[in-house]
Design a protein around this motif. Structure first.
Motif, short mmCIF file in Angstrom:
data_model
loop_
_atom_site.label_atom_id
_atom_site.label_comp_id
_atom_site.label_asym_id
_atom_site.label_seq_id
_atom_site.Cartn_x
_atom_site.Cartn_y
_atom_site.Cartn_z
N ASP A 233 -49.92 -7.11 -69.21
CA ASP A 233 -49.85 -6.27 -70.03
C ASP A 233 -49.80 -7.27 -71.49
OD1 ASP A 233 -47.63 -4.29 -69.61
OD2 ASP A 233 -47.20 -5.92 -70.42
N VAL B 93 -59.59 -9.41 -64.95
CA VAL B 93 -60.48 -9.13 -64.05
C VAL B 93 -59.94 -8.01 -62.70
CG1 VAL B 93 -62.64 -10.13 -63.62
CG2 VAL B 93 -61.00 -11.32 -64.78
N LYS B 94 -61.53 -7.49 -63.03
CA LYS B 94 -61.31 -6.25 -61.70
C LYS B 94 -63.22 -5.65 -62.13
CE LYS B 94 -57.44 -4.53 -63.27
NZ LYS B 94 -57.03 -4.36 -64.12
N LYS C 168 -64.70 -2.12 -62.84
CA LYS C 168 -63.49 -1.09 -63.36
C LYS C 168 -65.21 0.25 -63.20
CE LYS C 168 -60.06 -0.60 -65.45
NZ LYS C 168 -59.43 0.47 -64.55
N PRO D 106 -57.97 -0.45 -72.68
CA PRO D 106 -56.90 -0.55 -71.10
C PRO D 106 -56.05 0.14 -71.64
CG PRO D 106 -57.21 -2.69 -72.07
CD PRO D 106 -58.12 -1.87 -72.08
N SER D 107 -55.62 0.20 -73.40
CA SER D 107 -54.67 0.63 -74.13
C SER D 107 -54.14 2.19 -74.44
CB SER D 107 -55.00 -0.26 -75.37
OG SER D 107 -56.07 0.52 -75.72
N ILE D 108 -53.57 1.85 -74.25
CA ILE D 108 -52.43 3.84 -74.60
C ILE D 108 -52.42 3.77 -75.93
CG2 ILE D 108 -51.01 5.21 -74.04
CD1 ILE D 108 -52.50 4.82 -71.31
N GLU E 182 -35.63 -2.61 -58.04
CA GLU E 182 -37.07 -2.20 -58.83
C GLU E 182 -38.34 -2.10 -59.07
OE1 GLU E 182 -35.35 -5.45 -61.55
OE2 GLU E 182 -36.41 -5.22 -63.44
N ALA F 35 -55.21 -6.46 -59.15
CA ALA F 35 -56.37 -5.49 -58.30
C ALA F 35 -56.63 -6.69 -57.26
CB ALA F 35 -57.81 -5.84 -59.06
N LYS F 36 -56.33 -8.00 -58.27
CA LYS F 36 -56.36 -9.07 -56.60
C LYS F 36 -55.62 -8.77 -55.27
CE LYS F 36 -56.28 -13.86 -57.44
NZ LYS F 36 -56.69 -15.20 -58.31
N TYR G 65 -55.98 -8.70 -51.64
CA TYR G 65 -55.31 -9.09 -50.79
C TYR G 65 -55.06 -8.81 -49.69
CZ TYR G 65 -52.82 -12.50 -48.73
OH TYR G 65 -51.75 -13.81 -48.15
N LYS H 259 -56.33 -8.42 -46.38
CA LYS H 259 -55.06 -8.97 -44.93
C LYS H 259 -54.27 -8.62 -44.17
CE LYS H 259 -55.13 -13.59 -44.88
NZ LYS H 259 -55.08 -14.92 -43.76
N GLU I 282 -53.44 0.36 -61.64
CA GLU I 282 -54.07 0.73 -63.46
C GLU I 282 -53.72 2.07 -63.70
OE1 GLU I 282 -55.41 -1.71 -66.11
OE2 GLU I 282 -54.33 -2.51 -64.50
N ARG I 283 -53.83 2.53 -63.93
CA ARG I 283 -53.38 4.04 -64.47
C ARG I 283 -52.20 3.83 -64.61
NH1 ARG I 283 -54.30 9.20 -61.31
NH2 ARG I 283 -56.07 8.84 -60.59
N ARG J 202 -49.86 1.71 -64.32
CA ARG J 202 -49.26 0.53 -65.59
C ARG J 202 -49.44 0.71 -66.70
NH1 ARG J 202 -50.19 -4.18 -62.20
NH2 ARG J 202 -52.89 -4.18 -63.10
N ARG J 203 -50.53 1.15 -66.86
CA ARG J 203 -50.86 1.78 -68.28
C ARG J 203 -50.03 2.86 -69.12
NH1 ARG J 203 -56.91 1.60 -67.75
NH2 ARG J 203 -56.66 4.11 -67.38
#
Lengths: 321, 401
Positions: free
Chosen positions: A185, A230-231, A233, A240-242, B99, B295-296, B300, B304, B373-374, B376-377
């Motif tokens: 990030d 990249v994805k 969305k 993305p920022s909070i 972790e 996301a990748k 995957y 897979k 994603e949510r 992680r943010r």
């Protein structure tokens, strides 16, 4: 305002890390450094400051003799064959806040280097004594890997050592083994207009505080980069920022999401479909889709504000009677 | 009626479910009906879900709607008391052994956050760093460090700091908490604890004396800075069903020391990507989706490694349809796809063979990516100061608001 050599040395002493220091004229290369400290029983390190195509930065710190192949490293990080190159000079000053020729793992003490990934040569672990620059090229310090670890942990870093000379195959069934070292990030610093406000004087930092210590700096050091991994969305979550406990930013984020969703809801088709009722329809949809998201953002905002208050409260000086 | 499990009498082929091991019979599926029967807890049926919706005036959480949280003990008592205006508090926890947190780890926390919001009640979260130090042979420092790291991911699930107290055993055990531990310990014989947890003569005494540590957060007097004067406050524990033994023991002891029995609401195990024969394992990176996956990575892993119920060829698939019983993408969507109608549609089309595995996997990747994603943010916004604040022993004056 980056950490100075003296502040670093003081911190090492506070943490009771065993080390010795040796001053010498300014050196810009390992060869030059070797002339002064090469025969003092320690092992020299070479330190590379690298950057990938997505403006993420890495410090690779290795024994001077270890062979570091950037192509291999790039693949092992999952960046493809030519993904890594030397970082530009300006980044050295901006991110690591050290002069030219002074890349050192200790630079991660700086707030600006928060998102720089640190790759350490496992060769350090077996050496009694390794040599690094303490944020300045006119001195070298000697310490062992445990000492380095203790320091890194004190700034909130988790030191991990890798075999830099290894060349494992990377393919469909063998994911890049160092992928975890790619910062996830990081801000896009090349076009970052706002930097962290000059952090509180390091003397204000409490001893052994983690990298993101002072609550004041917690505000602006949030990743506000516009680029992101990249994805695909959905349209309503581009940013993305909070926003931290910054009411203005918080409101902007809410408004951005709401308006993005609003715009996506209003199209020729939806107008045709709902006609006059479109307003109601869109209002309901927005509430339905955004309710949870916005509540989460609000909770983060609340938690951040509370934390700032709490931090201040633990350090407030009672009124003198 | 409480049944105590006597592990020593288990024949080898039976499924094993306890806090340290989960495996199905013959490498097949976990039989949850048998588990409920053996443990002696209750099924959570639709009437509960409806009642929760009525009492909280909001749609029930997706985990309730889909039967992810499927068993309980005394949840009806909690709801009865709540209807009378008596509040309760929530207690959940994590053993910080690594972790790397995967989605399976997040499930109880996601559900607990919903409970906190819906019922407007406080929450205590226990990080059993001492347990992991003992069982996984970590150093004290390492387990404490992991506890703090995990705390950040937990906070990222969205708990309200004005109603949440997070604590690590190494930091908090002592005082009133320890007094309760001794009270509990006095009520459980060595034989009993061996019977419940399967300790042997080779196990060190740390393990044998650990269970009270996980038991006493169920009692409000363990937290005098939060619940002083509220000795009657009930406790609800959302957890995965493998934690049941700790709380069976706790419920047995509670009335003997003058406390309410804690209520439980228990979840299924989140299946590993490779299929339904146990829990996800933090040590096998491809068995799970981690909160740090990109996301990748997610795409995957889903493409897979996810075990599917699709047929071997497209023709066969169109003819016979997919086997939804074993299909992992469908199971995962069951957990994480909010929209009931969409899920039904996918199940119908996929089961009939009209939708292909690839499409289902693609939708799953989208859903998981959005979730991760949510997370992680939110995680990026958690600072060390915030962890300190969540973990500070401080009053929570607005915890019932």
């Amino acid at each position: 305002m980056g950490y100075s050599k003296d502040q670093l040395l003081a911190r090492l002493k506070e943490l009771q890390i065993e080390f010795s220091q040796y001053e010498h004229p300014v050196v810009l290369t390992v060869e030059a450094q070797a002339k002064y400290v090469g025969n003092m029983g320690g092992v020299l390190s070479k330190n590379l400051f690298l950057k990938d195509k997505k403006h993420r930065y890495y410090v690779v710190s290795a024994l001077a003799d270890t062979k570091v192949d950037l192509k291999v490293l790039s693949q092992r990080l999952g960046l493809g064959k030519g993904g890594l190159r030397m970082a530009p000079e300006e980044a050295l000053g901006e991110i690591l806040q050290v002069p030219l020729g002074c890349v050192t793992p200790f630079a991660v003490v700086n707030e600006s280097a928060r998102h720089v990934s640190l790759l350490l040569d496992q060769g350090f672990k077996s050496q009694k004594c390794c040599i690094f620059h303490p944020l300045s090229n006119d001195m070298s310090i000697f310490l062992n890997a445990q000492g380095l670890d203790k320091f890194l942990k004190s700034v909130g870093r988790n030191p991990s050592y890798i075999d830099l000379e290894a060349n494992p195959p990377v393919g469909k069934d063998q994911p890049p083994d160092l992928a975890a070292f790619v910062p996830s990030d990081s801000p896009v610093l090349s076009d970052l207009p706002e930097k962290a406000p000059p952090s509180q004087d390091s003397t204000g930092k409490s001893i052994g505080a983690a990298t993101n210590s002072a609550a004041v700096t917690a505000k602006a050091v949030k990743p506000s980069g516009n680029a992101q991994n990249v994805k695909e969305k959905p349209v309503d979550s581009v940013r993305p920022s909070i926003p931290a406990a910054d009411a203005g930013k918080f409101v902007e984020e809410l408004l951005d999401r709401a308006s993005a969703l609003l715009l996506s809801e209003i199209s020729e088709d939806s107008i045709k479909q709902h006609g006059g009722q479109l307003g109601d329809e869109v209002a309901n949809n927005i509430k339905k889709c955004l309710r949870e998201d916005l509540k989460n953002l609000a909770t983060i905002f609340k938690n951040t504000a509370y934390t700032e208050g709490f931090y201040a409260g633990t350090r407030y000086q009672p009124k003198r009677l | 009626m409480e049944k105590t499990e006597d592990k020593n009498q288990q024949p080898e082929e039976e499924q094993v479910v306890n806090p340290w091991e989960v495996s199905a019979k013959d490498g097949g599926k976990i039989d949850y009906d048998k588990l409920i029967d053996k443990f002696g807890c209750q099924r959570l049926d639709q009437s509960f879900v409806d009642r929760v919706q009525r009492l909280t005036s909001r749609p029930p959480h997706v985990f309730l709607r889909r039967g992810v949280f499927f068993a309980h003990r005394d949840f009806n008592d909690i709801l009865d008391a709540y209807e009378r205006g008596e509040k309760f508090y929530l207690y959940t926890g994590r053993g910080p052994s690594s972790e790397a947190l995967h989605l399976g780890h997040l499930i109880p926390f996601m559900f607990t956050k919903y409970l906190q919001d819906a019922f407007k009640v406080p929450l205590v979260i226990q990080l059993t760093d001492d347990e992991k130090c003992m069982w996984k042979n970590l150093s004290v420092e390492e387990s404490q460090r992991l506890a703090r790291e995990n705390a950040k991911d937990i906070i990222a699930c969205g708990f309200d700091i004005s109603k949440t107290f997070i604590f690590s055993d190494f930091d908090y055990v002592g005082g009133a908490f320890y007094k309760n531990m001794v009270k509990v310990a006095k009520c459980v014989t060595y034989n009993k604890v061996v019977g419940i947890f399967g300790f042997t003569g080779e196990d060190h005494i740390g393990k044998v004396s650990f269970p009270p540590v996980q038991a006493v957060p169920s009692f409000p007097s363990s937290f005098p800075h939060l619940f002083s004067g509220k000795d009657n406050l009930r406790c609800l524990i959302p957890c995965a069903i493998d934690q049941d033994p700790y709380f069976r023991m706790t419920r047995d002891v509670a009335p003997r020391i003058g406390y309410h029995k804690p209520a439980l609401i228990e979840s299924l195990f989140f299946p590993a990507l490779q299929g339904e024969n146990g829990k996800m394992s933090a040590s096998d990176p491809n068995s799970a989706i981690y909160v740090t996956d990109s996301a990748k990575d997610i795409k995957y892993k889903v493409n897979k490694h996810a075990f599917t119920g699709g047929q071997e060829s497209i023709e066969k698939h169109r003819q016979y349809g997919a086997n939804l019983e074993v299909d992992i993408p469908i199971k995962y969507l069951n957990f994480f796809l909010e929209d009931d109608a969409e899920l039904e549609h996918i199940k119908k089309e996929y089961g009939a063979g009209r939708m292909l595995t690839g499409e289902v996997k693609k939708r799953l990747s989208e859903v998981l990516t959005e979730l991760v994603e949510r997370h992680r943010r939110a995680r990026a916004a958690v600072t060390d100061e915030m962890v300190d604040a969540f973990m500070a022993v401080r009053p929570l004056p607005n915890m019932f608001d």
